[in-house]
Design an enzyme around this catalytic site. Sequence first.
Site, short mmCIF file in Angstrom:
data_model
loop_
_atom_site.label_atom_id
_atom_site.label_comp_id
_atom_site.label_asym_id
_atom_site.label_seq_id
_atom_site.Cartn_x
_atom_site.Cartn_y
_atom_site.Cartn_z
N TYR A 160 0.84 -1.21 0.00
CA TYR A 160 0.00 0.00 0.00
C TYR A 160 0.88 1.26 0.00
O TYR A 160 0.65 2.19 -0.79
CB TYR A 160 -0.90 -0.05 1.23
CG TYR A 160 -1.78 1.16 1.46
CD1 TYR A 160 -2.90 1.40 0.66
CD2 TYR A 160 -1.52 2.04 2.51
CE1 TYR A 160 -3.72 2.49 0.90
CE2 TYR A 160 -2.34 3.12 2.75
CZ TYR A 160 -3.44 3.34 1.94
OH TYR A 160 -4.25 4.43 2.19
N LYS A 164 0.97 4.01 -2.93
CA LYS A 164 0.61 5.41 -2.71
C LYS A 164 1.78 6.34 -3.05
O LYS A 164 1.56 7.47 -3.53
CB LYS A 164 0.14 5.61 -1.27
CG LYS A 164 -1.20 4.93 -0.96
CD LYS A 164 -2.33 5.46 -1.82
CE LYS A 164 -3.70 5.08 -1.25
NZ LYS A 164 -4.81 5.59 -2.07
N1 LIG Z 1 -9.42 6.15 5.96
C1 LIG Z 1 -8.13 6.37 6.21
O1 LIG Z 1 -7.69 6.33 7.38
C2 LIG Z 1 -7.19 6.72 5.09
C3 LIG Z 1 -5.90 7.17 5.42
C4 LIG Z 1 -5.02 7.49 4.37
C5 LIG Z 1 -5.44 7.36 3.05
N2 LIG Z 1 -6.68 6.90 2.77
C6 LIG Z 1 -7.07 6.77 1.37
O2 LIG Z 1 -8.24 7.52 1.15
C7 LIG Z 1 -9.06 6.87 0.18
C8 LIG Z 1 -10.45 6.63 0.76
O3 LIG Z 1 -10.31 5.84 1.93
P1 LIG Z 1 -11.58 5.42 2.79
O4 LIG Z 1 -11.05 4.85 4.05
O5 LIG Z 1 -12.55 6.53 2.82
O6 LIG Z 1 -12.12 4.23 1.88
P2 LIG Z 1 -13.33 3.19 2.10
O7 LIG Z 1 -12.74 1.85 2.29
O8 LIG Z 1 -14.30 3.70 3.10
O9 LIG Z 1 -14.02 3.27 0.67
C9 LIG Z 1 -13.37 2.81 -0.47
C10 LIG Z 1 -14.38 2.82 -1.60
O10 LIG Z 1 -13.72 2.35 -2.78
C11 LIG Z 1 -14.58 1.42 -3.43
N3 LIG Z 1 -13.78 0.48 -4.20
C12 LIG Z 1 -13.00 -0.52 -3.70
N4 LIG Z 1 -12.45 -1.20 -4.71
C13 LIG Z 1 -12.87 -0.62 -5.86
C14 LIG Z 1 -12.65 -0.89 -7.23
N5 LIG Z 1 -11.85 -1.89 -7.63
N6 LIG Z 1 -13.24 -0.09 -8.15
C15 LIG Z 1 -14.05 0.92 -7.75
N7 LIG Z 1 -14.32 1.22 -6.47
C16 LIG Z 1 -13.72 0.44 -5.54
C17 LIG Z 1 -15.34 0.74 -2.31
O11 LIG Z 1 -16.53 0.17 -2.76
C18 LIG Z 1 -15.58 1.91 -1.35
O12 LIG Z 1 -16.76 2.60 -1.65
C19 LIG Z 1 -8.33 5.59 -0.21
O13 LIG Z 1 -7.58 5.81 -1.38
C20 LIG Z 1 -7.42 5.33 0.98
O14 LIG Z 1 -6.27 4.60 0.62
C21 LIG Z 1 -7.57 6.59 3.77
#
Ligand SMILES: NC(=O)c1ccc[n+]([C@@H]2O[C@H](COP(=O)([O-])OP(=O)(O)OC[C@H]3O[C@@H](n4cnc5c(N)ncnc54)[C@H](O)[C@@H]3O)[C@@H](O)[C@H]2O)c1
Length: 254
Positions: A160, A164
Amino acid sequence: MASYPELKGRTVAITGAASGIGAVAAREFAAQGAKVALVDIARAEAEALAAGLRAAGYTASHVHCDISDEASVQAAIAAVTGAFGGLDVLVNCAGGYTKMLNIEQMPVEEFDTVIALNLRGTFLMCKAAIPPLKASRAGRIINIASISGRTVHATSSPAYGAAKAGVIQLTRFLAWELGPHNITANSIAPITTLTPRVAALRTPEQVEQMASTIPLRRLAEPIDHVNAMLWLASDAASYINGVSLDVNGGRVMF
Ligand SMILES: NC(=O)c1ccc[n+]([C@@H]2O[C@H](COP(=O)([O-])OP(=O)(O)OC[C@H]3O[C@@H](n4cnc5c(N)ncnc54)[C@H](O)[C@@H]3O)[C@@H](O)[C@H]2O)c1
């Protein structure tokens, strides 16, 4: 909430819009008057959210897509431009990982799966979106990376973090290549964020412990990142290009 009247009527495609940060982004871009395409693999959740936004008087629709599949991505971009007549802003929010394995333990299949979702998916979406973004007066690409792509600050998935970091560098190439077309490309690197999924996986004590390591003494909320997205999409950020914006409360500083 800041108001950006210029976003009214612009078409915004948001991947991963069915939940977490992407869902808040969908709501807030819609509230600014943008036409929002919720691009997500989770059909029922994305359709329900889009229906709720339409019921609130906004313009929104779900576009089904697996961002790691090229044909699916091309069909999704065609569906967005077909439904809304173009594309102005692409927010690549879909991403994540499910297994915390160190490099020695990690099967190559897990590495490939995480890279496919986080890096290949972002690449495919950006590539397919270039032609309609070139036709926009103010094209924007906003890629969601992670603090894990900026540094190693806590146990995470190495695949990951590598993906990223790749997203951040891919964004710089997009900025370089697309700037002449008046398209900006920037990334946002969130710290751990209190989405419903993240909150459910941690006890209040764990959240408090993590917050204690952050100068602002709280974890991020999705709206912290969405505020950055709205600004990057706005005319106020028209000269910001190739930046990786750390939205991490000062947890790590570069
Ligand atoms: N939540 C955190 O703590 C955090 C921290 C750093 C970075 N991020 C990044 O922020 C972004 C959002 O994170 P989040 O926690 O809100 O995500 P989440 O897991 O709540 O939601 C991810 C969404 O992506 C969709 N998805 C998954 N695989 C897919 C695919 N192959 N095609 C299309 N859609 C797909 C899922 O259905 C879901 O709606 C991500 O890129 C994550 O890596 C999140």
